[in-house]
Structures are given as structure tokens and as C-alpha cells.
Write an enzyme that holds these catalytic residues in place. Structure first.
Site, PDB file in Angstrom:
ATOM      1  N   ASP B 194       0.868  -1.165   0.000  1.00  0.00           N
ATOM      2  CA  ASP B 194       0.000   0.000   0.000  1.00  0.00           C
ATOM      3  C   ASP B 194       0.908   1.219   0.000  1.00  0.00           C
ATOM      4  O   ASP B 194       1.642   1.446   0.939  1.00  0.00           O
ATOM      5  CB  ASP B 194      -0.922   0.022   1.217  1.00  0.00           C
ATOM      6  CG  ASP B 194      -1.955   1.119   1.061  1.00  0.00           C
ATOM      7  OD1 ASP B 194      -1.553   2.288   0.966  1.00  0.00           O
ATOM      8  OD2 ASP B 194      -3.147   0.813   0.992  1.00  0.00           O
ATOM      9  N   HIS B 195       0.832   1.978  -1.084  1.00  0.00           N
ATOM     10  CA  HIS B 195       1.826   3.034  -1.268  1.00  0.00           C
ATOM     11  C   HIS B 195       1.881   4.018  -0.127  1.00  0.00           C
ATOM     12  O   HIS B 195       2.933   4.481   0.258  1.00  0.00           O
ATOM     13  CB  HIS B 195       1.541   3.795  -2.552  1.00  0.00           C
ATOM     14  CG  HIS B 195       1.514   2.875  -3.707  1.00  0.00           C
ATOM     15  ND1 HIS B 195       2.472   2.885  -4.657  1.00  0.00           N
ATOM     16  CD2 HIS B 195       0.682   1.856  -4.002  1.00  0.00           C
ATOM     17  CE1 HIS B 195       2.222   1.925  -5.529  1.00  0.00           C
ATOM     18  NE2 HIS B 195       1.139   1.285  -5.153  1.00  0.00           N
ATOM     19  N   HIS B 257      -5.743   3.015   0.618  1.00  0.00           N
ATOM     20  CA  HIS B 257      -5.023   4.107   1.279  1.00  0.00           C
ATOM     21  C   HIS B 257      -5.782   4.701   2.446  1.00  0.00           C
ATOM     22  O   HIS B 257      -5.282   4.815   3.554  1.00  0.00           O
ATOM     23  CB  HIS B 257      -4.754   5.252   0.305  1.00  0.00           C
ATOM     24  CG  HIS B 257      -4.007   4.821  -0.904  1.00  0.00           C
ATOM     25  ND1 HIS B 257      -3.214   3.714  -0.918  1.00  0.00           N
ATOM     26  CD2 HIS B 257      -3.932   5.368  -2.129  1.00  0.00           C
ATOM     27  CE1 HIS B 257      -2.677   3.592  -2.113  1.00  0.00           C
ATOM     28  NE2 HIS B 257      -3.104   4.571  -2.871  1.00  0.00           N
TER      29      HIS B 257
HETATM   30  N1  LIG Z   1       1.960   2.701 -12.821  1.00  0.00           N
HETATM   31  C1  LIG Z   1       1.645   3.099 -11.617  1.00  0.00           C
HETATM   32  O1  LIG Z   1       1.876   4.233 -11.243  1.00  0.00           O
HETATM   33  C2  LIG Z   1       0.995   2.155 -10.624  1.00  0.00           C
HETATM   34  C3  LIG Z   1       0.496   2.683  -9.446  1.00  0.00           C
HETATM   35  C4  LIG Z   1      -0.061   1.833  -8.517  1.00  0.00           C
HETATM   36  C5  LIG Z   1      -0.122   0.479  -8.769  1.00  0.00           C
HETATM   37  N2  LIG Z   1       0.330  -0.032  -9.928  1.00  0.00           N
HETATM   38  C6  LIG Z   1       0.240  -1.471 -10.126  1.00  0.00           C
HETATM   39  O2  LIG Z   1       1.489  -1.963 -10.564  1.00  0.00           O
HETATM   40  C7  LIG Z   1       1.307  -2.990 -11.504  1.00  0.00           C
HETATM   41  C8  LIG Z   1       2.031  -2.646 -12.770  1.00  0.00           C
HETATM   42  O3  LIG Z   1       1.559  -1.424 -13.260  1.00  0.00           O
HETATM   43  P1  LIG Z   1       2.122  -0.731 -14.565  1.00  0.00           P
HETATM   44  O4  LIG Z   1       1.511   0.605 -14.641  1.00  0.00           O
HETATM   45  O5  LIG Z   1       3.591  -0.810 -14.625  1.00  0.00           O
HETATM   46  O6  LIG Z   1       1.500  -1.654 -15.704  1.00  0.00           O
HETATM   47  P2  LIG Z   1       1.900  -1.714 -17.234  1.00  0.00           P
HETATM   48  O7  LIG Z   1       2.639  -0.510 -17.654  1.00  0.00           O
HETATM   49  O8  LIG Z   1       0.669  -2.093 -17.961  1.00  0.00           O
HETATM   50  O9  LIG Z   1       2.899  -2.936 -17.266  1.00  0.00           O
HETATM   51  C9  LIG Z   1       2.502  -4.262 -17.189  1.00  0.00           C
HETATM   52  C10 LIG Z   1       3.734  -5.123 -17.354  1.00  0.00           C
HETATM   53  O10 LIG Z   1       3.389  -6.487 -17.267  1.00  0.00           O
HETATM   54  C11 LIG Z   1       4.023  -7.220 -18.293  1.00  0.00           C
HETATM   55  N3  LIG Z   1       3.211  -8.382 -18.574  1.00  0.00           N
HETATM   56  C12 LIG Z   1       1.975  -8.433 -19.104  1.00  0.00           C
HETATM   57  N4  LIG Z   1       1.561  -9.718 -19.187  1.00  0.00           N
HETATM   58  C13 LIG Z   1       2.553 -10.486 -18.695  1.00  0.00           C
HETATM   59  C14 LIG Z   1       2.721 -11.873 -18.506  1.00  0.00           C
HETATM   60  N5  LIG Z   1       1.789 -12.753 -18.839  1.00  0.00           N
HETATM   61  N6  LIG Z   1       3.880 -12.311 -17.958  1.00  0.00           N
HETATM   62  C15 LIG Z   1       4.839 -11.458 -17.592  1.00  0.00           C
HETATM   63  N7  LIG Z   1       4.733 -10.131 -17.745  1.00  0.00           N
HETATM   64  C16 LIG Z   1       3.600  -9.645 -18.287  1.00  0.00           C
HETATM   65  C17 LIG Z   1       4.098  -6.233 -19.424  1.00  0.00           C
HETATM   66  O11 LIG Z   1       5.170  -6.468 -20.309  1.00  0.00           O
HETATM   67  P3  LIG Z   1       5.045  -7.387 -21.639  1.00  0.00           P
HETATM   68  O12 LIG Z   1       3.915  -6.848 -22.433  1.00  0.00           O
HETATM   69  O13 LIG Z   1       6.374  -7.240 -22.286  1.00  0.00           O
HETATM   70  O14 LIG Z   1       4.812  -8.750 -21.139  1.00  0.00           O
HETATM   71  C18 LIG Z   1       4.446  -4.946 -18.655  1.00  0.00           C
HETATM   72  O15 LIG Z   1       5.829  -4.916 -18.406  1.00  0.00           O
HETATM   73  C19 LIG Z   1      -0.175  -3.153 -11.662  1.00  0.00           C
HETATM   74  O16 LIG Z   1      -0.587  -4.166 -10.798  1.00  0.00           O
HETATM   75  C20 LIG Z   1      -0.756  -1.861 -11.187  1.00  0.00           C
HETATM   76  O17 LIG Z   1      -2.016  -2.085 -10.614  1.00  0.00           O
HETATM   77  C21 LIG Z   1       0.895   0.789 -10.854  1.00  0.00           C
END
Ligand SMILES: NC(=O)c1ccc[n+]([C@@H]2O[C@H](COP(=O)([O-])OP(=O)(O)OC[C@H]3O[C@@H](n4cnc5c(N)ncnc54)[C@H](OP(=O)(O)O)[C@@H]3O)[C@@H](O)[C@H]2O)c1
Lengths: 428, 508
Positions: B194-195, B257
Site C-alpha cells: 500500500d503506497h 489508502h
Molecule cells: N503505474 C503506476 O503508477 C501504478 C500505481 C499503482 C499500482 N500499480 C500497479 O502496478 C502494476 C504494474 O503497473 P504498470 O503501470 O507498470 O502496468 P503496465 O505498464 O501495464 O505494465 C505491465 C507489465 O506487465 C508485463 N506483462 C503483461 N503480461 C505479462 C505476462 N503474462 N507475464 C509477464 N509479464 C507480463 C508487461 O510487459 P510485456 O507486455 O512485455 O509482457 C508490462 O511490463 C499493476 O498491478 C498496477 O495495478 C501501478
């Protein structure tokens, strides 16, 4: 948890066969066990006090090299018998020397290097090499080898095994055996060398074992202060990683002092320190000097002069960044219940005279020592902050375990920065 | 000003919490979070000498990058940080590796195991691993199963899994995910992020409450009239429309949060300051929490959605006009509600919780309003009644606390005026506090679970909002989404929620 014995009874081999034997031990299909990608640890384990106490019949064997409660108790009891003052620490080298003067012929098994303390085995060292010098200086070299698998404390067993090598013999024999140590150290893994003795003994072995990039673990509370500080200085300056257990024991003192000045209202007083006093246990000044040097380095003071004070104390004058002077004085004090480590901090007093405010006097006291000397001589109208520093008493194996738990290939920058100053503080 | 000086004696003391040699495996290494937050936080830790020399990061995702490509991508993303210290980057980046892995394919995960053994030998990382699931929540369960299936979670001392938010979509799915996760490893191997818990002031709530004996005696229904918890963002939905449309403010912010802030503010004193004792108390207080009107939740909850706003020179699109959003969307971007905690300490004290996007200010805070003195002995300098004393715990920005209380105004006569006693985290503790992810990554790699949520906490939090979630899904008309102008403090109905109790939201 009880110390763990090696898996098998160690095998005594001729020194020249050790390397081959170990190679064979890990070949074959033990793919898993072979994979302990951890580190190797070389230990200089003289255990002089333990050896003498056993020889004198004051301690039951076997000799293990571990800092165990019975050892400390027997050493404390032996101190008055040797005519040493009550503040003598039970691990002080002078105790070993005095015990050496007493007659006695008792003997016991010597299991140094074969008993692995769980604090260390939990890190699963890939190879543990122990150098165990015997009291008898002419003794020939014996080499023992065994595989061992630390028993996991819980959970499923993933047996990640390592091996232990013990080299035992007189000083001369160990020096000759030095050549076989280097090939035994796996090149691809980090290697720590724990010098569990005074730095002024066996200099040739020390040089031979402690080459960079091996990481050193030393204890500057033991042996000659000048030699200890010189080793720290040289190694830190050369970029080699050196950890000093004596420095790590200062952590709670540093934490406590920092905490006093966390309050924003007090922060400014740090720029106006006029006096620093430190009391240490007995006549081993290094820990106190490291503390003073750390403060001086953090606050940007330069050393103007240093000298001896009456009663085996050390005095010095520092110049602050703004040109004003700081008086420093470190005194050895007798303590009733000496800590295990010679020269442990007993008390610290820092006096600050900020502008337009009453002076601030900070006194830190060790739990057991009492700081009557520092509390005496009060000033009128000052703000007094007094804190008790809780020391965590840990066996030296646990202290080493902390170092092994992390791992840096360079010296802690705060230590590296303060060591040259500590060395210059020591009057020579 | 003296207060802004740092404490030179503090420097370096944080390094004493030692992170063991290990390999951090990031799933989702090609994603947004990795280059925006995770790698920068790791590089910060490296520069502060808080990472051991035996350390490696293994990035994993489906796309077929090489180690070198991964390093280059990260280098581009971190260019500004690297410019400060290119030498440090070159050492740090030599410990970055990449392995194409599809978490859905067991073979890939088995191959990953081999690669990890190789890295262990190359970097002496001691078979010690932290797996970070920065992938779509759809993969949390299957990802854990794949790791366990490949034997990578077998050693509870040497392997741990970090799971990003959100953990579940409702009570049932969180329970199900917990069931899966628990079948893969022990609870102490699971770190649910939880950030906000990474923010040091959230931890400061704990320190402030329990280390200061002055607060504890008044931290209850006898002295506290009400509590307001606010998390406001100025941004809109940005590029996250796809995700946000399925989530909304309740799931995105409140369930995690705000509920954590609520738990830390309201929990009982833990017997000792240890992770499990704290988590026990947090779980307990959440189990005692309930919506003010569970039978008719529309009486205690208001939803809103931002409309257009801004200025002519800088117009802001409304939520329904944002790219990727359904033009008839009823997803809430604002939610306010009233909660009670049925225990001895808080019986009858309302907790008002609100969060929204496109608010006038970005801030998170907890405001405790104390009961007014029974009789007004003194004139207030502004005339009227003296304002009630308030303790304001600021989570962001500018972490710290304000205490607004009445003092005698200078001059003759017994007049009082409110004074703010300000305390800011950075000033009071010689070193600036860690950025959220720095702290969270460090703690996960140290296996310190204090700032992560335990299974029973997550479930209690979802259970608390179940009546609302069910209502929104089954009878959405009962809980309409009121529009509000961008850059305002939400719909008028939210003020109504307070007005019914004779209160106002604090205007920060
Ligand atoms: N971004 C934020 O600020 C933020 C904030 C809070 C929480 N989160 C959480 O953090 C997580 C990631 O967020 P994100 O924003 O970085 O998402 P994202 O940009 O959509 O990235 C998703 C990643 O997962 C990989 N992926 C997809 N399917 C996969 C599979 N089957 N096996 C292995 N890798 C796979 C994708 O790469 P490929 O397509 O190359 O596989 C990509 O690197 C999520 O759970 C999100 O809820 C993110």
C-alpha cells in the site's frame, strides 16, 4: 540454538591432499549442494585465553573457539588470580599473557573450526577455513576437512552445504601452510577474513591472509592501539573493505547522540561545541578515539594538537569551521563490571555554547558504567540533556554475523573518513 | 532559520539496517511502474549505500529484450538522475539483467529458476530472492502459483513476494486471492503493497500517537468530536482510463489508502512495536468499523464525478470527455462517506472519509477535531466562538503535523486566537524522509512487513465497503454520481453529508 557440529567427523588429510579431496567432494551429481553461491570465510582463531584456561584446568574442554558464557565466566574469575585490575576485560590480551605465565598441563579436544556457531552457519558460507594456532609453538601442521550442511531452523529442507577446513599447528607450521590457503578460496565468491585476535600478533600471517579484494573483519579493541589504527587507516585508504567490530559497537552511542540533535531547536548548537569528554573502560583508547573522530569529522573540525593527559588520558584541541576551539579529553576509568571488550565507552559529555542561548550540556552514559566523573563540575544555567545508552551485548560471532549478513566491497565511508583522524589523535 | 539545518550526525545511520545479498526479480519490467518508480528507487538506495555489493535486479516480461536492451531502456528513463552520478549508474546497471518470461507459461518460470541460479553464481546472491509482481492484478494469483510450482518459494527465509495494489476487487475476490496466495507460501513471505504506508508520516502517526504520552489520554470519544480523512488529487484520470473505468475512487483509493490511514489513526496501542502486534491491532479496528448506515448506505455516502473546468486559457476536460472513458460513464472520481467504529474508544465518533480527483489541491491529511470547551470563558479575537482545537496530521505534501489551538492573544484582556503549532517531518528528523517506493522496496528486501497489509487486514477493509459495492453494482440509481466542477472540492451533496451533523469539511 546449540552450535552445529559438522556433518561428518572431520577427516584428517595430509595438507597437500586437501584441495583434491574438496574438488572430489563436490563433483558427482550433487548439483544442488554445489550451488551455495554465498561467500567463503577465513578465520584466524587463536583463542589464547580459552586454550590457557583449559590448560590450567579452569575451563572444561573441548576448545571450540566460540565466545561462550562459561569461557567469559572463567576468564573473569581468573583476572584477580593473575593480579590484573578488576576493570580488565575478560578478552583482554594482557589476560592471555598473564595466564601464559602460570603452570598447568591439562588438555582437551580442540574442535576449533568444527563447531560452527548458528549465527554464522545461517548464512551458509560456502567454505569456512579456520587457522588455529596451538600454544605449543613447534607443533606440526594438521589439516582437517569436512562437509557440513546447516540444519534449517524451520521450513522445508533445502540442503545447501558447504565445507570446513581446519589448519592447526604451531605458528611456524601455519606460516608454512599459508601457501595452501589461497588456492582453497573460491575465486568467484566474495571472501571475508575475520581476524579474531590482536592485530599485532602474527603479522606475516595477517599480511598473507588479508590481501584485497578480500574483506576484513577486525576488532580494534584488541591489541596495540597504534597497530590497530594503522591497519584500519592503510586498508581503508587503499579501498579495501574493512569492518571493525569495535566501530560497530558504537552504533547505539552514535544513534543516541544524533537523536539529541534531531530536535530542530537544538540543531544549531552543533556548530558551537566547545568541549568534548569521553570516558572509556581501562587503558584501551581506540573506541573512544573513533567516537571523537567521527564527531569531529561530521562537524568539520580539524585537529590542532594532541597530547597525553595525567592518568593515561588523551587531550586534544580541535578547530571548528568558524575558527573557534574545541577541547577534547579522553580518560580511562575503572569499572566494577567490565564489558567483554576492552576500552568500551563508558560516558560522553558534549558542551555547546550557542549564541544568545544558555549552554547545552549533553551527557550520554553507558548502562553499567555510571558517569559520575562527567556529571561533576556543573555549570550554572545550562540546559542539561542526559541519556542512558543501552548496549546490546552480543557474542562476537553474532557481531560477525551482522557483517556477513550484508556485504560491501568497500569500507563504510563514515568509518573511512574518521579513521585517519582517530589515528592522529593517538599520541605516539 | 535553524530548523532547516540537517543533522550531520544522522547521516549514514539508516545504512545500518542491512539488506542482504539478493536478486530482486521484477515481473512487468517493461511496464510503467518499473521505470517510473522501481528502478529510480533502487538507484537511490544504491547511491545511499543501502544495497549490498552482491545484488542483482532481474527484469522479466514477455517481450524479448536482452540484458543490454533493458539497461538502455532504464538509462533513458532515468537520464536526469543518472546525470548527477554517471559512475554510480555504470556500477549499478551492471547488476541489471533481463529474462523474457510469460507468467502464464510454467516452462518460462522453470527456465527463470535456472537463470536465477546462474545469477546467484555470477553475483553471489545467496539464493535469496524478492519477487515483485508489477503486472496486471489478473496475474497475481497465477503468478504466485507459477513461482510456487517452480519451487521458487519453497524456502520461506530466502524468498518473498511483493504484490502491487489492488488486492482484489471486492471481499469475495480478495478472499479468493488470499486463498491462492496462501497456498503458495507462508503469510510472512507475502508483502501486499500500500503506497501510502511507505510515507513516513503514516508511520509518524504511529510514533506521534504512541511515543507522545500527551496524545494517548485524549485520543478517544471523550475528547475527540470527529475525524476527517482526506486524500485529494489535482490530476484527472490521465492515461489510466482503462483501469479507472473498472475501478473508480472507492476501489482505487478508499479501500486501501484511506482505510490504512483510518486504521492507523484509530487502532489500539499495540503491546509492543513489532510488525505482527501492529498488524493485529489494525486488523481488529477494521473489523470493528462499519458504514454509518449499512442498511441504507445512500444516507452515509456521496459519489461524484468531475466535469469540465479550469480557465479559458487552461481548460480541463470533464471525466466523460477524457480519452478512453465511456461518454456515459457512471464511474465515481470522488467519494465521501461516514464511518463508525464500534469499540470502547470510538463509540459514537464519526469518521468522515473523502477522496477525489481534480480537486484544488493535492494533499492527504487526517484531521482530529477536539470537543469544544464546555463553557466559553474567553472572547475569541475574531468574535464568535473560539474554533475547536484541531490536530492535523499531514501525509503529503510537506509531511508533518499542525496543532491548531487557542492561546491568549497578545495585549491586555483575556482574548484568545487560534495558533498553528507546526512540525514538519523533514525539519524534525535531520534527514529528508524516503520517497514511498524507496522505503517499501527496502523494507520488502529486509523482510520487514510493518508497512505491508496482512491478509486479514485486506479482507476486513473490503468487507467494510461491501454494502456500498453491492449497491453500486446492483442498484446504482440509489447512489447517484453527482457532477462537480474540476478544481473544486467535490459535489455539494458531500457538504450536505457534513451539514446534517452540523459540521464542515476542513478547507485546507
Ligand atoms: N503505474 C503506476 O503508477 C501504478 C500505481 C499503482 C499500482 N500499480 C500497479 O502496478 C502494476 C504494474 O503497473 P504498470 O503501470 O507498470 O502496468 P503496465 O505498464 O501495464 O505494465 C505491465 C507489465 O506487465 C508485463 N506483462 C503483461 N503480461 C505479462 C505476462 N503474462 N507475464 C509477464 N509479464 C507480463 C508487461 O510487459 P510485456 O507486455 O512485455 O509482457 C508490462 O511490463 C499493476 O498491478 C498496477 O495495478 C501501478
Amino acid at each position: 540454538m546449540a552450535p552445529q557440529l559438522t556433518l561428518q567427523a572431520p577427516l584428517e588429510l595430509p595438507p597437500q591432499d586437501v584441495s583434491d579431496y574438496l574438488g572430489r567432494l563436490w563433483s558427482g551429481d550433487q548439483d544442488q549442494a554445489n550451488g551455495a553461491s554465498t561467500f567463503s570465510l577465513v578465520v584466524w582463531q587463536p583463542s589464547w585465553i580459552e586454550q590457557h584456561l583449559v590448560r590450567l584446568g579452569r575451563l572444561d574442554g573441548p576448545i571450540t573457539g566460540l565466545e561462550r558464557p562459561e569461557l567469559l565466566q572463567a576468564a573473569r574469575q581468573a583476572t584477580p588470580a593473575c593480579g590484573l585490575p578488576p576493570s580488565t576485560s575478560p578478552l583482554a590480551p594482557e589476560l592471555a599473557w598473564q595466564l601464559g605465565q602460570l603452570p598447568g598441563e591439562a588438555s582437551a579436544d580442540d574442535l576449533r573450526g568444527q563447531h560452527v556457531d548458528p549465527a554464522i552457519s545461517r548464512h551458509q558460507p560456502r567454505r569456512l577455513i579456520t587457522l588455529a594456532p596451538t600454544l605449543e609453538g613447534q607443533k606440526h601442521l594438521e589439516t582437517l576437512v569436512a562437509a557440513y550442511c546447516p540444519l534449517p531452523e524451520e521450513g522445508p529442507v533445502t540442503a545447501v552445504c558447504g565445507d570446513v577446513v581446519v589448519m592447526r599447528g604451531g605458528m611456524g607450521a601455519l606460516e608454512q601452510g599459508l601457501a595452501m590457503v589461497n588456492p582453497l578460496i573460491p575465486a568467484e565468491l566474495p571472501c571475508w577474513v575475520w581476524w579474531n585476535g590482536a592485530l599485532d600478533e602474527a603479522p606475516q600471517l595477517f599480511e598473507g591472509l588479508s590481501q584485497a579484494p578480500r574483506r576484513l573483519i577486525v576488532d580494534t579493541a584488541m591489541g596495540s592501539p597504534a597497530r590497530a589504527l594503522d591497519v584500519l587507516c592503510q586498508r581503508a585508504a587503499s579501498g579495501q573493505a574493512i569492518s571493525d567490530l569495535n566501530w560497530y559497537r558504537l552504533l547505539s552511542w552514535r544513534e543516541n547522540l544524533a537523536m539529541v540533535f534531531d530536535q530542530p531547536g537544538r540543531r544549531d548548537a552543533l556548530a558551537h561545541v566547545v568541549q568534548l569528554d569521553i570516558d572509556v573502560q581501562g587503558h584501551q583508547p581506540v573506541q573512544g578515539l573513533l567516537m571523537a573522530a567521527w564527531i569531529a569529522d561530521r562537524l568539520g573540525w580539524t585537529l590542532e594538537e594532541t597530547g597525553r593527559a595525567e592518568g593515561d588520558g588523551i587531550t586534544a584541541r580541535f578547530r571548528r569551521g568558524d575558527g573557534e576551539m574545541v577541547q577534547f579529553r579522553q580518560m580511562p576509568v575503572p569499572v566494577g563490571e567490565p564489558s567483554t571488550h576492552p576500552g568500551s565507552l563508558v560516558g560522553l559529555r558534549m558542551v555547546c555554547k550557542p549564541e544568545h542561548r544558555p549552554p547545552l550540556c549533553v551527557i550520554l552514559c553507558g548502562e553499567t558504567g555510571g558517569c559520575m566523573r562527567l556529571e561533576a563540575g556543573g555549570m550554572a544555567q545550562l540546559e542539561l540533556v542526559e541519556e542512558v545508552v543501552v548496549s546490546t551485548i552480543e557474542s562476537v560471532q553474532r557481531e560477525v554475523s551482522r557483517t556477513l549478513r550484508g556485504g560491501h566491497d568497500s569500507t563504510n565511508p563514515l568509518l573511512a573518513a574518521c579513521v585517519p583522524l582517530a589515528s592522529r589523535l593517538l599520541p605516539r | 532559520m535553524t530548523a532547516t539545518l540537517t543533522n550531520p550526525l544522522r547521516v549514514g545511520l539508516r545504512q545500518e539496517r542491512v539488506i542482504s545479498p539478493q536478486c530482486l526479480v521484477i515481473f512487468g519490467a517493461s511496464g510503467d511502474l518499473t521505470h517510473r518508480k522501481l528502478i529510480p528507487a533502487l538507484f537511490d538506495l544504491f547511491r545511499q549505500r543501502r544495497l549490498p555489493s552482491e545484488f542483482a535486479v532481474l527484469g522479466c516480461a514477455r517481450r524479448p529484450w536482452s540484458d543490454e536492451e533493458f539497461r538502455q531502456k532504464m538509462e533513458v528513463a532515468l537520464a536526469a538522475k543518472i546525470a548527477d552520478d554517471p559512475e554510480a549508474w555504470s556500477t549499478f546497471s551492471s547488476g541489471l539483467f533481463y529474462e523474457p518470461v510469460d507468467l502464464q507459461k510454467q516452462d518460462d518460470v522453470v527456465r527463470l529458476g535456472k537463470r536465477l541460479e546462474q545469477i546467484d553464481r555470477q553475483r553471489a546472491t545467496r539464493s535469496n530472492r524478492t519477487f515483485y509482481l508489477s503486472v496486471s492484478p489478473a496475474f497475481y494469483g497465477s503468478g504466485c502459483r507459477a513461482l510456487a510450482g517452480a519451487g521458487l518459494l519453497a524456502d520461506p527465509k530466502r524468498s518473498r513476494v511483493v504484490i502491487e495494489k489492488p488486492f482484489g476487487r471486492d471481499y469475495a475476490s480478495a478472499q479468493e486471492l488470499n486463498r491462492v496466495v496462501k497456498s503458495c507460501g507462508q503469510e510472512n513471505q507475502i508483502f501486499r503493497i500500500d503506497h501510502y504506508l511507505g510515507k513516513e508520516t503514516v508511520q509518524n502517526i504511529l510514533v506521534m500517537r504512541f511515543a507522545n504520552t500527551i496524545f494517548e489520554p485524549i485520543w478517544n470519544r471523550n475528547y475527540i468530536d470527529n475525524v476527517q480523512i482526506t486524500a485529494a488529487e489535482t490530476v484527472g484520470v490521465e492515461e489510466r482510463a482503462g483501469y479507472y473505468e473498472t475501478s473508480g475512487a472507492l476501489r482505487d483509493m478508499v479501500q486501501n489508502h484511506l482505510t490504512q490511514m483510518l486504521a492507523l489513526t484509530a487502532m489500539e496501542t499495540p503491546g509492543r512495536y513489532d510488525p505482527e502486534a501492529i498488524r493485529n491491532e489494525k486488523a481488529k479496528v477494521l473489523q470493528a468499523a462499519r458504514l454509518a448506515d449499512e442498511a441504507e448506505p445512500w444516507n452515509c455516502c456521496v459519489r461524484g464525478q468531475y466535469g469540465p473546468g479550469g480557465t479559458t486559457s487552461d481548460p480541463l476536460a470533464g471525466y466523460r470527455q477524457e480519452p478512453g472513458v465511456d461518454p456515459n460513464s457512471t464511474t465515481e472520481t470522488y467519494v465521501a462517506m461516514k464511518v463508525f467504529i464500534d469499540n470502547w474508544r470510538w463509540q459514537g465518533v464519526p469518521f468522515y472519509v473523502r477522496t477525489g480527483k481534480r480537486m484544488p489541491k493535492r494533499l492527504s491529511e487526517v484531521v482530529l477535531t477536539f470537543k469544544e470547551a464546555p463553557v466559553h470563558l474567553f472572547d475569541s479575537s475574531g468574535g464568535g466562538n473560539p474554533g475547536a482545537n484541531q490536530l492535523i496530521l499531514r501525509i503529503q505534501p510537506n509531511e508533518g503535523a499542525d496543532f491548531r489551538f487557542e492561546v491568549k492573544a497578545p495585549g491586555s484582556g483575556m482574548r484568545s486566537r487560534p495558533v498553528d503549532m507546526d512540525f514538519s517531518y523533514d525539519e524534525s528528523f535531520g534527514e529528508p524522509s524516503d520517497e514511498g517506493y524507496v522505503r517499501l522496496l527496502a523494507d520488502a528486501m529486509l523482510s520487514d512487513p510493518t508497512l505491508f497489509t496482512r491478509s486479514d487486514e485486506v479482507e476486513a477493509a473490503w468487507r467494510l465497503y461491501t454494502p456500498l459495492i453491492e449497491l453500486i453494482e446492483q442498484q446504482p440509481w440509489q447512489l447517484p454520481v453527482y457532477p462537480y466542477e474540476a478544481r473544486t472540492w467535490g459535489p455539494a451533496a458531500a457538504d450536505g453529508l457534513m451539514a446534517r451533523d452540523g459540521l464542515l469539511w476542513r478547507r485546507p
